[in-house]
Enzyme design. Sequence first.
Site, PDB file in Angstrom:
ATOM      1  N   THR A  27     -41.037   3.232 -12.655  1.00  0.00           N
ATOM      2  CA  THR A  27     -40.712   1.668 -12.527  1.00  0.00           C
ATOM      3  C   THR A  27     -39.122   1.364 -11.970  1.00  0.00           C
ATOM      4  OG1 THR A  27     -41.906   1.965 -14.673  1.00  0.00           O
ATOM      5  CG2 THR A  27     -41.068  -0.396 -14.049  1.00  0.00           C
ATOM      6  N   ARG A  44     -35.818   8.586 -19.878  1.00  0.00           N
ATOM      7  CA  ARG A  44     -35.852   7.640 -21.028  1.00  0.00           C
ATOM      8  C   ARG A  44     -35.857   8.381 -22.483  1.00  0.00           C
ATOM      9  NH1 ARG A  44     -41.558   5.214 -20.671  1.00  0.00           N
ATOM     10  NH2 ARG A  44     -40.625   3.680 -19.089  1.00  0.00           N
TER      11      ARG A  44
HETATM   12  P1  ADP Z   1     -41.608   5.372 -15.697  1.00  0.00           P
HETATM   13  O1  ADP Z   1     -41.799   4.107 -15.222  1.00  0.00           O
HETATM   14  O2  ADP Z   1     -41.690   6.683 -15.080  1.00  0.00           O
HETATM   15  O3  ADP Z   1     -42.346   5.610 -17.053  1.00  0.00           O
HETATM   16  P2  ADP Z   1     -38.981   4.148 -16.173  1.00  0.00           P
HETATM   17  O4  ADP Z   1     -38.542   3.832 -14.777  1.00  0.00           O
HETATM   18  O5  ADP Z   1     -39.201   3.185 -17.088  1.00  0.00           O
HETATM   19  O6  ADP Z   1     -40.107   5.474 -16.225  1.00  0.00           O
HETATM   20  O7  ADP Z   1     -37.470   4.904 -16.638  1.00  0.00           O
HETATM   21  C1  ADP Z   1     -37.154   5.000 -18.076  1.00  0.00           C
HETATM   22  C2  ADP Z   1     -35.895   4.882 -18.427  1.00  0.00           C
HETATM   23  O8  ADP Z   1     -35.260   5.898 -17.906  1.00  0.00           O
HETATM   24  C3  ADP Z   1     -35.295   3.715 -17.374  1.00  0.00           C
HETATM   25  O9  ADP Z   1     -35.171   2.344 -18.306  1.00  0.00           O
HETATM   26  C4  ADP Z   1     -33.811   4.222 -16.985  1.00  0.00           C
HETATM   27  O10 ADP Z   1     -33.003   3.853 -17.802  1.00  0.00           O
HETATM   28  C5  ADP Z   1     -34.067   5.745 -16.931  1.00  0.00           C
HETATM   29  N1  ADP Z   1     -33.911   6.353 -16.011  1.00  0.00           N
HETATM   30  C6  ADP Z   1     -35.054   6.586 -15.209  1.00  0.00           C
HETATM   31  N2  ADP Z   1     -34.915   7.333 -13.939  1.00  0.00           N
HETATM   32  C7  ADP Z   1     -33.494   7.473 -14.069  1.00  0.00           C
HETATM   33  C8  ADP Z   1     -32.567   8.068 -13.099  1.00  0.00           C
HETATM   34  N3  ADP Z   1     -32.963   8.429 -11.917  1.00  0.00           N
HETATM   35  N4  ADP Z   1     -31.341   7.980 -13.336  1.00  0.00           N
HETATM   36  C9  ADP Z   1     -30.725   7.514 -14.612  1.00  0.00           C
HETATM   37  N5  ADP Z   1     -31.622   6.861 -15.286  1.00  0.00           N
HETATM   38  C10 ADP Z   1     -32.879   6.529 -15.277  1.00  0.00           C
END
Ligand code: ADP
Length: 364
Positions: free
Chosen positions: A81, A233
């Site tokens: 996301t 996360r």
């Molecule tokens: P997914 O959609 O894959 O379940 P998210 O995009 O919601 O994961 O990511 C979860 C959290 O992790 C985000 O709110 C962010 O704070 C952190 N995060 C994710 N990827 C990164 C990154 N590459 N660098 C720093 N923080 C990240």
Amino acid sequence: MKDKQKKPDAKINDERAGILHPEQPLDEDNRDTALRPRSLAEFMGQAAMKENLSVFIRAAKERGESLDHLFLTGPPGLGKTTLAQVVAHELRADFRVTSAPALEKPKDLAGLLTTLTEKTVFFIDEIHRLKPAIEEMLYIAMEDYELDWIIGQGPSARSIRIPIQPFTLVGATTKAGNVSSPLISRFGITCRFSFYEQADMEAIVRRSAGILNIAIESDAAALLARSARGTPRVVNRLLRRVRDFAQVLPAGTAAGGSQLITTEIVAESLSRLEIDSLGLEKYDREILKLIINRYGGGPVGAETLAISIGESVDTLEDYYEPYLIQAGLIQRTPRGRMVTALAYEYLGVKPLNPRSEAGGLFAD
Ligand code: ADP
């Protein structure tokens, strides 16, 4: 696909819904938007993927076109996301978000598509759960930027094509294998997320600690990073919990009374949370013990295993397994899941059945 896996049974057991479950964003994750990287520069790790994306984004911008559709796969909590939002930011485009289970009827999707502005990044989470009629509508929208809309009923029904703005679909899934090939083939760019490397996880801890105004020693950051399943996360959640322990536990106890997060505080917090140095929690260990004690080390099928641990197959496959496999503790074989020799070593038990060891008779 098995229907069982399609039901909204991905909900995890309340008792287990905790900080280590990245597939269920908690309220505080959503509130803490400050931690979510906004630009590619702030987005840590996944270097090769980022580099390619920045080229594609630049090229699309130079041509004044919308970016090609983007397919994101990987375990929960790794930043799918976030990356979609980052792409919108880099393109200076609008961002719209929905998830496949929320799209019940074609009109739900049509309602969204007709209101997209030009070059909008349109994010659909859990894209493996799209209903067939909606998927069909998406094919035409992705290819021709048009909606195929049926008006009238019975013999007088006819279909009209409604133009929509060129947009970028970002489809995310934890189960790439469950996405139909016609849909996959319509994405021009695919990004596969892998668990983050230790150095990237440490960089995320430092960045988040900076934003949350938490002082943390570098060894402590390293320990925290190592214990978070290579998942941003999870590491952000652990950081907040460690901060809670440091703040509330009285001075003099191992974790309490310090403004600075030390390795000792992290270690004490992890032990209170029953998370070990591999980042495994109680239920991971229970899975391993179950495969060993009840199924002689495996192989055991996913459904049987899921029932035995009282979780859904989705939770087992999306959350527990990828990390246990990555850690080299279990392996998938054509006949089911097996623990590896490393798992016996990790739990300090001797394999009773020599076939159960990694590389045994049933190995891939
Ligand atoms: P997914 O959609 O894959 O379940 P998210 O995009 O919601 O994961 O990511 C979860 C959290 O992790 C985000 O709110 C962010 O704070 C952190 N995060 C994710 N990827 C990164 C990154 N590459 N660098 C720093 N923080 C990240």
